[in-house]
Design an enzyme around this catalytic site. Structure first.
Site, PDB file in Angstrom:
ATOM      1  NE  ARG A 125      23.421 -49.905  13.460  1.00  0.00           N
ATOM      2  CZ  ARG A 125      23.078 -48.505  13.190  1.00  0.00           C
ATOM      3  NH1 ARG A 125      21.615 -48.294  12.916  1.00  0.00           N
ATOM      4  NH2 ARG A 125      24.080 -48.010  12.584  1.00  0.00           N
ATOM      5  CE1 TYR A 177      13.742 -63.936  33.922  1.00  0.00           C
ATOM      6  CE2 TYR A 177      14.195 -61.132  33.411  1.00  0.00           C
ATOM      7  CZ  TYR A 177      15.158 -62.925  33.197  1.00  0.00           C
ATOM      8  OH  TYR A 177      15.700 -63.123  33.365  1.00  0.00           O
ATOM      9  CG  ASP A 198       7.308 -61.326  30.355  1.00  0.00           C
ATOM     10  OD1 ASP A 198       7.016 -62.523  29.740  1.00  0.00           O
ATOM     11  OD2 ASP A 198       8.246 -60.926  30.325  1.00  0.00           O
ATOM     12  CE  LYS A 215      14.521 -66.782  30.049  1.00  0.00           C
ATOM     13  NZ  LYS A 215      13.768 -66.033  30.683  1.00  0.00           N
TER      14      LYS A 215
HETATM   15  C1  LIG Z   1      13.867 -64.811  30.785  1.00  0.00           C
HETATM   16  C2  LIG Z   1      13.001 -63.828  31.245  1.00  0.00           C
HETATM   17  C3  LIG Z   1      12.856 -62.235  30.465  1.00  0.00           C
HETATM   18  C4  LIG Z   1      14.134 -61.990  30.641  1.00  0.00           C
HETATM   19  O1  LIG Z   1      14.392 -62.679  28.718  1.00  0.00           O
HETATM   20  P1  LIG Z   1      16.140 -62.230  28.286  1.00  0.00           P
HETATM   21  O2  LIG Z   1      16.265 -63.180  26.931  1.00  0.00           O
HETATM   22  O3  LIG Z   1      17.149 -63.319  29.289  1.00  0.00           O
HETATM   23  O4  LIG Z   1      16.732 -60.817  28.526  1.00  0.00           O
HETATM   24  C5  LIG Z   1      11.513 -61.397  30.723  1.00  0.00           C
HETATM   25  N1  LIG Z   1      10.595 -62.207  30.767  1.00  0.00           N
HETATM   26  C6  LIG Z   1      10.559 -63.059  31.244  1.00  0.00           C
HETATM   27  C7  LIG Z   1       9.043 -63.896  32.392  1.00  0.00           C
HETATM   28  C8  LIG Z   1      11.474 -64.707  31.606  1.00  0.00           C
HETATM   29  O5  LIG Z   1      10.757 -65.397  31.909  1.00  0.00           O
END
Ligand SMILES: *Cc1c(COP(=O)(O)O)cnc(C)c1O
Length: 420
Positions: A67, A120, A185, A210
């Site tokens: 951790r 998101y 983001d 993603k």
């Molecule tokens: C999917 C997504 C998130 C969250 O990510 P996870 O890995 O699903 O927790 C945050 N921001 C954007 C733009 C996303 O597409």
């Protein structure tokens, strides 16, 4: 490293990032360390190392416990930092765990956050839901300066935005925010197309689930930032335990060498579909950065080197037309998420942005006829044929002329998704 001018940004870096020591180690593939604990050699030395790691410091010797530090995760982090031209990066179990850590890391007297919609859906939900001890002001991209307060600790934006694919001027926002750190983001753009830290942002966050992983088989989140922020984020990670598993880190890191090629090919596919969809009678509007009027600030080619791989369409026939399309597609998979090798399609009002109040959804352009498309690596002609047959009969007149059907879907748009 030298990048040929006519290739996507970062090809050589993407292949080699985080692998610089492999030759000296005598291995070729990324090594995986699954240890949860590490043998202590000297108790006094271990005590010092523990103190440093618990304070978010870098690992200088013994990782001590899984951790506190993991070498496989650290290797992935160093690769992301290199791609984002950042001093550091800190990885988490998911993108949401990464965002949560940023919010938990805010100073006690700087817990006011300015957020630009749309974000998101779950980021919106986390900010609006009151779970964390923060206060949020929602604003448009040009309202950041007016929303600043003495206790503002963070500005959050997304570009391109999810799910409307709008571009936000990162330099303008970081300028307006002054000393207040801006988090971008960067999931939709990836460091291949956009590097927010070069534009004044302090934090660039990714759902690595993603594009970075890119194959739909690993979850993770990562924040690229300077060393001081990295320390704060690691401090939070040590006590909250939102760790990226080393096997996840391995998969995400393995995705990076092909990231520029995947983005380039998917981006071409998205361009083709955006152009063809724009002249389909059933499509009221295409949301894609290269559509006329979509980039008034001229951010394409400056902030973002290409339009990206995502698009959205407003169907003239509204939610009925969206349901019809989602039922008929065969090459596309009707599913949330994005950035995978295969193409995905979904209805934000029913799924990804369902958690937002309806009035907030419509205020930021997420209408009942909006469908979001993540373009994969299939041949664009096959994707087009699939969309065309799914849109067959959609003329834009249908909404007005056809009798109301699929009423059950309208009443509960999520109900139909259970069977797909
Ligand atoms: C999917 C997504 C998130 C969250 O990510 P996870 O890995 O699903 O927790 C945050 N921001 C954007 C733009 C996303 O597409």
């Amino acid at each position: 490293m030298h990048e040929p001018a006519d290739t996507p940004i970062g090809m050589t870096t993407a292949v080699h990032a985080g692998r610089g020591d492999l030759r000296a180690l005598g291995v070729h593939a990324l090594p995986i360390d699954l240890s949860t604990t590490y043998p202590v050699v000297d108790a006094a030395q271990a005590a010092g190392e523990l103190e440093l790691l618990a304070d978010g410091g870098p690992c200088t010797g013994n990782p001590l416990y899984g951790r506190l530090h993991n070498p496989t995760v650290a290797r992935f982090e160093s690769a992301v930092a290199e791609l984002e031209s950042a001093g550091s990066a800190v990885a988490f179990a998911t993108g949401m765990a990464a965002l949560t850590a940023v919010l938990l890391a805010l100073e006690p007297d700087r817990r006011h956050v300015i957020a630009v919609r749309p974000l998101y859906g779950t980021s919106d939900h986390l900010l609006a839901g009151g779970l964390l001890d923060i206060e949020v002001s929602w604003t448009g991209a040009d309202g950041v300066e007016a929303a600043l307060r003495p206790d503002t600790g963070l500005v959050i934006i997304e570009s391109p935005q999810n799910p409307t694919i709008g571009l936000v001027d990162i330099r303008a926002v970081t300028g307006a925010a002054g000393d207040v750190p801006v988090l971008v983001d960067n999931t939709f753009a990836t460091p291949v197309l956009q590097r927010p830290l070069d534009l004044g942002a302090r934090l660039s966050l990714h759902s690595a689930t993603k594009f970075m992983g890119g194959h739909g088989d690993a979850m993770g989140g990562v924040v690229a930032c300077d060393d001081a922020w990295a320390r704060r984020l690691r401090r939070v990670r040590v006590v909250t335990g939102a760790l990226l598993h080393p096997l996840g880190a391995y998969h995400l890191h393995r995705g990076l060498p092909t990231l520029p090629l995947r983005i380039a090919a998917m981006q071409e596919g998205a361009r083709v579909l955006a152009r063809r969809l724009a002249s389909h009678p059933g499509v009221a509007r295409v949301h894609h950065p290269e559509q006329p009027g979509a980039d008034p600030a001229g951010l394409l080619g400056t902030q973002m080197s290409g339009p990206g791989t995502m698009l959205a369409i407003d169907l003239a026939g509204g939610e009925d037309a969206a349901c019809h399309l989602l039922r008929r597609v065969q090459v596309f998979t009707h599913a949330v998420s994005l950035g995978s090798t295969d193409s995905l399609i979904q209805h934000p009002a029913s799924l990804t942005h369902r958690v937002m109040p309806e009035c907030d959804r419509s205020a930021c352009g997420i209408g009942p006829g909006l469908v979001r498309i993540s373009v994969g690596l299939e041949h664009p002609d096959d994707l087009w044929r699939d969309l065309e047959q799914g849109l067959h009969g959609e003329t834009g007149l249908r909404a007005a002329s056809s009798p109301p059907r699929a009423a059950a879907h309208r009443a509960d748009p999520a109900s139909r998704t259970a069977s797909t």
